[in-house]
Design a protein around this motif. Structure first.
Motif, mmCIF file in Angstrom:
data_model
loop_
_atom_site.group_PDB
_atom_site.id
_atom_site.type_symbol
_atom_site.label_atom_id
_atom_site.label_comp_id
_atom_site.label_asym_id
_atom_site.label_seq_id
_atom_site.Cartn_x
_atom_site.Cartn_y
_atom_site.Cartn_z
ATOM 1 N N SER A 1 1.278 4.191 -2.852
ATOM 2 C CA SER A 1 1.103 5.628 -2.602
ATOM 3 C C SER A 1 2.277 6.433 -3.136
ATOM 4 C CB SER A 1 0.937 5.875 -1.091
ATOM 5 O OG SER A 1 -0.213 5.233 -0.616
ATOM 6 N N TYR A 2 3.494 5.914 -2.902
ATOM 7 C CA TYR A 2 4.681 6.593 -3.441
ATOM 8 C C TYR A 2 4.611 6.656 -4.977
ATOM 9 C CZ TYR A 2 7.244 6.480 1.025
ATOM 10 O OH TYR A 2 7.671 6.674 2.316
ATOM 11 N N TYR B 1 7.089 14.934 1.204
ATOM 12 C CA TYR B 1 7.099 14.178 2.455
ATOM 13 C C TYR B 1 7.934 14.820 3.565
ATOM 14 C CZ TYR B 1 4.737 10.422 -0.019
ATOM 15 O OH TYR B 1 3.817 9.694 -0.731
ATOM 16 N N LYS C 1 0.832 -1.210 0.000
ATOM 17 C CA LYS C 1 0.000 0.000 0.000
ATOM 18 C C LYS C 1 0.868 1.262 0.000
ATOM 19 C CE LYS C 1 -4.040 0.229 1.066
ATOM 20 N NZ LYS C 1 -5.266 0.515 0.270
ATOM 21 N N ARG C 2 1.958 1.236 0.780
ATOM 22 C CA ARG C 2 2.832 2.414 0.824
ATOM 23 C C ARG C 2 3.560 2.613 -0.507
ATOM 24 N NH1 ARG C 2 3.931 0.290 5.974
ATOM 25 N NH2 ARG C 2 5.800 -0.703 5.135
ATOM 26 N N ASP D 1 11.015 2.395 0.623
ATOM 27 C CA ASP D 1 10.040 2.036 1.661
ATOM 28 C C ASP D 1 10.578 0.926 2.549
ATOM 29 O OD1 ASP D 1 7.183 2.267 2.703
ATOM 30 O OD2 ASP D 1 7.394 0.102 2.332
ATOM 31 N N VAL E 1 1.983 6.638 -6.927
ATOM 32 C CA VAL E 1 0.984 7.629 -7.364
ATOM 33 C C VAL E 1 1.593 9.024 -7.367
ATOM 34 C CG1 VAL E 1 -1.196 8.737 -6.768
ATOM 35 C CG2 VAL E 1 -0.985 6.241 -6.643
ATOM 36 N N ASP E 2 2.292 9.370 -6.287
ATOM 37 C CA ASP E 2 2.908 10.700 -6.192
ATOM 38 C C ASP E 2 4.079 10.863 -7.157
ATOM 39 O OD1 ASP E 2 1.146 11.550 -4.211
ATOM 40 O OD2 ASP E 2 2.409 10.801 -2.586
#
Length: 616
Positions: free
Chosen positions: A446-447, A602, A442-443, A557, A449-450
Motif C-alpha cells: 500500500s505504501y 497519512y 500488504k502494508r 513499516d 502504491v502511494d
C-alpha cells in the motif's frame, strides 16, 4: 607481452601512451647498461649457443590449461646467463634474440618492441639487485643464495607490474585485483624458473654445452608432453563449454562469461552490451525439410555468426533451440545495434537451401539489444531486457533489430491487477504460518502504491516496485515458524536464518519467469547505502534504485507496527529514525520524498483520528 584476448581492437589512448613509455624506458635501460665491446672467440660461441637456445625455447613453449596459457623457459636461461656471464653478455643475447624473433614469430611490430623492453627492464633490474645484495658473477656461491632470490624477485615484480598495468588499462579491472591474480597464477612458474636458473648456473661451471643440451632436451620433451595434455584438456573443455551442433559456446558457459563481464563493468566505468538473436520461422523450415536439414541450417548460421564475431572479438553462443547470444565488450547499445543490424543484412544475403520458403524469402533473424546500466544487478536482468527487445522486434514483423527501452515491455506486459491477485494468493500461505508477514507485505504494498505518485518513475518501474513490495518477503516461507513467531529477542543463529530469506526468496521467484524483474527487490531490499547491509554488503548506487526505495518503505513499516522482538515506534519517531539513518542505511533522496508522502497522505489522517477520539 601479448594483449589479452578481446582487447586489441579497443586499445585506448592511455594504453598507447603506456606502451610507448614502456618501450622507451626499456630501450633506454638497455642502452644505459650495454657495453659495446666485441666478445672474444670463446664468448662468440657462448653467445650463439644462448641465442639459439632462446629461439628454440620460444618455439617449444608450454601450453597450459585452463586458458591456453603459454610458458617459456627462456627466463631461466636469461637468469643463468646473467649469474654466470654477467649483464653485458645477457643483453647481447637479448638483443640478438629480439632481432631474430620477427622472422619466425608472427606478432604486431609493437609487441616485439614491448617484449624486448620488458625483458630489458627485468634483466637489468635483476642484475643490479643481485650485485647490490652481494652477489658476484661467475661460479655459484652457496653463501649468497639470498642474492639469487632477490634478483629473481626483482625480475618477477617488474614483469608482473608491467603486465598488470597493461591489463588494467586495457580491460579496466581493479589494479590490485589483477596484480593479486597474476602473483597467484605465476608464483609457481617463477619459483620453478629460479630453481632451474640456479641449477643451470651450477651445471654451467662443469660443462656448459652439455648442460645446455640436457636442459633443452628436457624442455622440448616436456613441451611435447604438455602439448598432448593440453589437447586432451581442450577436448574435455570443449565438451563442457561448446555446443556440439554449432561449435559455439553453450548456454552455461556464456552465462559464466557474462557474469565476469558484469563484475568487470561494476568495478569500472566501462559498459558492454548483450544481444539475443532468434531465427525467424525456424519451425516452419524444420517442418518442411526435417530436423536433419534444420540442424544443418543451425550449423550454417552458427558458422556465419562465429566468423563475424571473431573478426570483431565478440563472444557468441548458442543459447538454446534457434536462439543465439552475443556479448559485445566495451560497446554501447548503438554500436551493438549497428553490428547486429549489419549481421542481419549479411544473413539476409547468405543463401541456404530452402530458405526461400520462409516469410522474408531469405535467412533472417529478429534481435534485441540491451546495454549494461548501473541499476542492473544480475545477469538475468540484462538478458531479460534483451529478450524483451527481441520479442518486440518479432512483434513488429520480424527480421528487425530493436534496442531495449520502455516500448519493449509492451509485448510482454501483464495486467497488474491480475498479478496482484496472483501474488496475494501465494502470500496467503503466510496466514497459517506468520500472519505478521502477510499483513506487513500488504502494508508495504500500500505504501509503495502511494509512494509511486511522489517519485519520477516510469510506468514499468512503478509496476515493478508495487509487485516487488507485495512479494519482497516471500523467502520467509523457508524460515522456521518457531523463529518467525518467537516472542523473545532472536539469537545470533536465528537472526542469520532470518537474513537468508532474501536468498530463499530469490530462489522461489526465479522459478516464475514472468516475475524476473522483481528479483533485485526481493534479494537486495536489506542492503544499506553505507555498505553494511546484507546479503552482499553493496553500497550506494551499487544497489538498484528500486531496491533502495523499497528499503525505506519496508523499514518504516517495520518500525511502526507491533513486532514481538522490538518496541513499536510512532510515525513521528519513525520519521526521525529515517532522518537519522539517511545517508547511512537509507538513500537520502528517497527518505526525503517518503517523508513528504507520509506527511501528505497519512499524518493528517492520524491527526484527524486522534482529534475525533478526543472529541468523543
Amino acid at each position: 607481452m601479448d594483449a589479452p584476448a578481446g582487447t586489441k581492437r579497443f586499445l585506448s589512448l592511455k594504453v598507447n601512451h603506456y606502451i610507448t613509455f614502456l618501450s622507451v624506458l626499456g630501450t633506454l635501460s638497455f642502452l644505459w647498461n650495454i657495453r659495446w665491446t666485441m666478445p672474444v672467440n670463446p664468448e662468440w660461441v657462448v653467445l650463439y649457443s644462448m641465442v639459439g637456445s632462446i629461439l628454440l625455447l620460444d618455439h617449444f613453449m608450454f601450453r597450459l590449461p585452463p586458458e591456453n596459457n603459454s610458458q617459456s623457459m627462456d627466463s631461466a636461461l636469461y637468469l643463468a646467463c646473467l649469474f654466470t656471464f654477467g649483464l653485458n653478455m645477457t643483453l647481447y643475447v637479448l638483443v640478438l634474440s629480439a632481432a631474430l624473433s620477427p622472422f619466425y614469430k608472427r606478432l604486431e611490430w609493437w609487441k616485439h618492441v614491448v617484449n624486448f623492453a620488458c625483458y630489458s627492464l627485468m634483466i637489468t633490474s635483476a642484475y643490479h639487485v643481485f650485485r647490490l645484495s652481494g652477489g658476484a658473477v661467475g661460479s655459484f656461491q652457496t653463501e649468497a643464495v639470498y642474492s639469487y632470490v632477490a634478483a629473481l624477485l626483482s625480475y618477477f615484480i617488474v614483469n608482473v607490474l608491467a603486465l598488470g598495468l597493461y591489463y588494467y588499462l586495457s580491460v579496466k579491472d581493479q589494479f590490485f585485483q589483477i596484480i593479486r591474480g597474476m602473483f597467484r597464477e605465476s608464483l609457481a612458474a617463477y619459483v620453478s624458473t629460479l630453481l632451474l636458473s640456479l641449477m643451470l648456473t651450477v651445471m654451467f661451471q662443469t660443462n656448459f654445452y652439455f648442460s645446455l643440451f640436457l636442459f633443452l632436451g628436457i624442455c622440448v620433451l616436456l613441451s611435447a608432453t604438455f602439448k598432448q595434455l593440453f589437447v586432451l584438456y581442450q577436448e574435455v573443455s570443449d565438451k563442457a563449454t561448446k555446443d556440439q551442433r554449432t561449435g559455439l559456446y553453450n548456454h552455461g558457459y556464456f552465462e559464466e562469461l557474462l557474469e565476469k563481464e558484469l563484475a568487470r563493468a561494476k568495478a569500472s566505468d566501462m559498459t558492454f552490451s548483450v544481444a539475443i538473436l532468434d531465427l525467424d520461422n525456424f519451425k516452419k523450415y524444420n517442418d518442411s525439410f526435417g530436423h536433419l536439414q534444420g540442424d544443418k541450417l543451425l550449423e550454417f548460421f552458427g558458422k556465419l555468426l562465429l566468423e563475424e564475431c571473431d573478426r570483431n572479438e565478440y563472444i557468441v553462443a548458442r543459447y538454446g533451440g534457434e536462439e543465439f547470444t552475443v556479448l559485445l565488450p566495451q560497446r554501447g547499445e548503438r554500436e551493438a545495434f549497428a553490428f547486429v543490424n549489419a549481421l542481419r543484412k549479411k544473413a539476409n544475403d547468405s543463401y541456404f537451401e530452402g530458405v526461400e520458403i520462409l516469410a522474408h524469402g531469405c535467412l533472417s533473424f529478429s534481435a534485441g539489444v540491451a546495454e549494461y546500466r548501473k541499476e542492473i544487478h544480475d545477469k538475468s536482468q540484462l538478458l531479460d531486457k534483451a529478450d524483451q527487445a527481441m520479442y518486440f522486434a518479432k512483434a513488429q514483423g520480424k527480421n528487425l533489430v530493436h534496442i531495449y527501452n520502455e516500448q519493449s515491455i509492451i509485448q510482454k506486459t501483464f495486467d497488474i491487477e491480475k498479478d496482484i491477485q496472483e501474488i496475494e494468493q501465494q502470500l496467503k500461505i503466510f496466514l497459517s504460518k506468520d500472519i505478521y508477514t502477510f499483513q506487513h507485505s500488504k502494508r508495504v504494498f500500500s505504501y509503495a502504491v502511494d509512494f509511486c505518485n511522489y517519485l519520477p518513475l516510469t510506468d514499468p518501474e512503478k509496476k515493478t516496485l508495487i509487485l516487488g513490495a507485495l512479494f519482497h518477503d516471500i523467502g520467509k516461507l523457508e524460515v522456521p515458524r518457531s523463529i518467525l513467531q518467537k516472542k523473545e529477542k532472536l539469537t545470533a543463529e536465528e537472526w542469520e536464518a532470518v537474513k537468508k530469506h532474501v536468498l530463499w526468496g530469490k530462489e522461489i521467484v526465479s522459478a516464475i519467469d514472468k516475475y524476473k524483474e522483481l528479483l533485485p527487490l526481493i534479494e537486495l531490499h536489506h542492503e544499506r547505502v553505507d555498505g553494511k547491509g546484507y546479503p552482499y554488503g553493496l553500497k550506494g548506487e551499487e544497489i538498484p534504485k528500486l531496491a533502495r526505495i523499497l528499503c525505506v518503505i519496508d523499514s518504516f513499516d517495520a518500525m511502526t507496527t507491533e513486532r514481538p522482538y522490538q518496541q513499536t515506534k510512532t510515525f513521528d519517531e519513525a520519521i526521525r529514525e529515517l532522518q537519522v539513518c539517511s545517508g547511512k542505511q537509507f538513500d537520502p533522496v528517497y527518505v526525503e520524498s517518503f517523508i513528504k508522502m507520509i506527511h501528505g497522505k497519512y499524518l493528517f489522517k492520524l491527526n484527524e483520528a486522534a482529534a475525533a477520539k478526543e472529541a468523543t
